[in-house]
Design a protein around this motif. Structure first.
Motif, mmCIF file in Angstrom:
data_model
loop_
_atom_site.group_PDB
_atom_site.id
_atom_site.type_symbol
_atom_site.label_atom_id
_atom_site.label_comp_id
_atom_site.label_asym_id
_atom_site.label_seq_id
_atom_site.Cartn_x
_atom_site.Cartn_y
_atom_site.Cartn_z
ATOM 1 N N VAL A 125 25.338 -29.694 13.011
ATOM 2 C CA VAL A 125 23.874 -29.609 12.858
ATOM 3 C C VAL A 125 23.199 -29.542 14.222
ATOM 4 N N ARG A 126 23.656 -30.352 15.161
ATOM 5 C CA ARG A 126 23.067 -30.342 16.504
ATOM 6 C C ARG A 126 23.265 -28.995 17.187
ATOM 7 N N ILE A 127 24.442 -28.415 17.026
ATOM 8 C CA ILE A 127 24.715 -27.115 17.644
ATOM 9 C C ILE A 127 23.805 -26.044 17.057
ATOM 10 N N VAL A 128 23.645 -26.068 15.732
ATOM 11 C CA VAL A 128 22.773 -25.080 15.078
ATOM 12 C C VAL A 128 21.328 -25.247 15.548
ATOM 13 N N ILE A 129 20.862 -26.502 15.625
ATOM 14 C CA ILE A 129 19.495 -26.761 16.086
ATOM 15 C C ILE A 129 19.308 -26.273 17.522
ATOM 16 N N CYS A 130 20.291 -26.547 18.386
ATOM 17 C CA CYS A 130 20.218 -26.091 19.776
ATOM 18 C C CYS A 130 20.199 -24.567 19.865
ATOM 19 N N MET A 131 20.946 -23.919 19.000
ATOM 20 C CA MET A 131 20.964 -22.455 18.989
ATOM 21 C C MET A 131 19.591 -21.905 18.614
ATOM 22 N N PHE A 132 19.000 -22.464 17.563
ATOM 23 C CA PHE A 132 17.673 -22.011 17.154
ATOM 24 C C PHE A 132 16.630 -22.325 18.224
ATOM 25 N N ALA A 133 16.748 -23.507 18.867
ATOM 26 C CA ALA A 133 15.820 -23.856 19.947
ATOM 27 C C ALA A 133 15.957 -22.878 21.107
ATOM 28 N N GLY A 134 17.205 -22.509 21.435
ATOM 29 C CA GLY A 134 17.421 -21.543 22.503
ATOM 30 C C GLY A 134 16.825 -20.185 22.177
ATOM 31 N N ILE A 135 16.949 -19.763 20.932
ATOM 32 C CA ILE A 135 16.381 -18.481 20.515
ATOM 33 C C ILE A 135 14.862 -18.493 20.652
ATOM 34 N N MET A 136 14.232 -19.631 20.312
ATOM 35 C CA MET A 136 12.776 -19.718 20.401
ATOM 36 C C MET A 136 12.290 -19.815 21.848
ATOM 37 N N VAL A 137 13.074 -20.492 22.696
ATOM 38 C CA VAL A 137 12.662 -20.684 24.089
ATOM 39 C C VAL A 137 12.966 -19.446 24.942
#
Length: 293
Positions: A17-29
């Motif tokens: 879950v943390r990896i997926v959240i970080c991936m989505f955060a990276g895409i947004m940033v």
């Protein structure tokens, strides 16, 4: 053995879950990081990276998070040699501040009335509020244009400010917030001799502060970036806000346009992070319902 296996699965799920959240955060940033990097590039480097998109120079657009030759020339030019940007900036401030001030004076009392009083036609009026809230701007654009034209407000700041003042979304959010105030508190104040205005000022507004802050933050984010109302009602470029001025800059100097975009983001970002707790509290409060009507 079973407990150990369960703990391993639980930890694995948490890390997934943390990896997926970080991936989505990276895409947004990522777009913001690219914008920041582009604002620090010189003209030649921008031509190499973005020339295919901005100037139709052929080839493919590049991708670079860190400029090879960083420079603050675009920021210096923007802040010292672009008065049009400051005009647009203050137009945005004037229009956004005017709308939010007007919403405080109209939406807060209206929401309190819907939440605390009974009056003839209340359900019908509330239904109309909800209907107006879900209608897109394109539906009300013509009628709004005719009203503003009749009032001789077209091509003025008032053409953008007045329709925004009477937006129905703040009333909807605050009505839910005020409806969450326990009835016993209001009844106790009435027994003590407090009138409607005293109850509103001494109980309603203090307990509704989270909701009020939430509509201010959401309203600022919405009207600071508004495009359609200014584009429809404003013809004079000297009255344009930043949302209309920034696209014009890309044709003049791309680096300055990227720098202007970064500076334009700062007020909204700072407001969001400083008021994030109030925004969360207001959203939670707006979901509260009174058990007793």
């Amino acid at each position: 053995m079973t407990d150990l296996s369960g703990k391993i699965k639980h930890r694995t799920a948490k890390w997934a879950v943390r990896i997926v959240i970080c991936m989505f955060a990276g895409i947004m940033v990522l777009p913001l990081a690219m914008l920041s990097a582009d604002s620090l590039m010189g003209k030649q480097e921008l031509l190499e990276i973005c020339g295919a998109v901005l100037w139709d120079s052929g080839g493919y657009a590049g991708f670079r998070l860190f400029p090879d030759y960083p420079t603050l020339r675009a920021y210096v030019r923007l802040l010292l040699d672009t008065p049009e940007y400051f005009t647009a900036f203050w137009n945005s401030m004037l229009q956004t501040t005017g709308i939010l001030t007007g919403q405080l004076l109209t939406a807060v009392p209206a929401a309190w009335a819907f939440a605390q009083f009974r009056f003839p036609g209340k359900r019908v009026l509330w239904f109309l509020y909800l209907l107006l809230m879900i209608l897109p701007f394109q539906v009300t654009m013509v009628s709004g244009y005719l009203v503003l034209s009749s009032a001789k407000l077209m091509d003025t700041h008032g053409a953008v400010i007045l329709p925004g003042i009477f937006s129905t979304l703040p009333v909807f959010i605050l009505q839910k917030t005020f409806a969450g105030i326990p009835r016993e508190v209001v009844d106790a104040a009435r027994i003590d001799g407090a009138g409607n205005m005293r109850i509103f000022l001494s109980i309603g507004i203090p307990l509704g502060i989270p909701g009020i802050f939430s509509i201010l933050i959401l309203g600022f984010l919405e009207y600071w970036n508004a495009i359609e109302p200014p584009m429809t009602y404003l013809k004079t470029e000297a009255l344009w806000p930043l949302s209309l001025y920034l696209p014009q800059m890309i044709n003049v100097e791309a680096a300055a346009a990227f720098a202007a975009s970064i500076i334009t983001l700062l007020p909204a970002v700072l407001l969001f992070f400083t008021g994030q707790e109030s925004l969360e509290q207001g959203i939670v409060a707006s979901g509260m319902e009174r058990k007793e009507k």
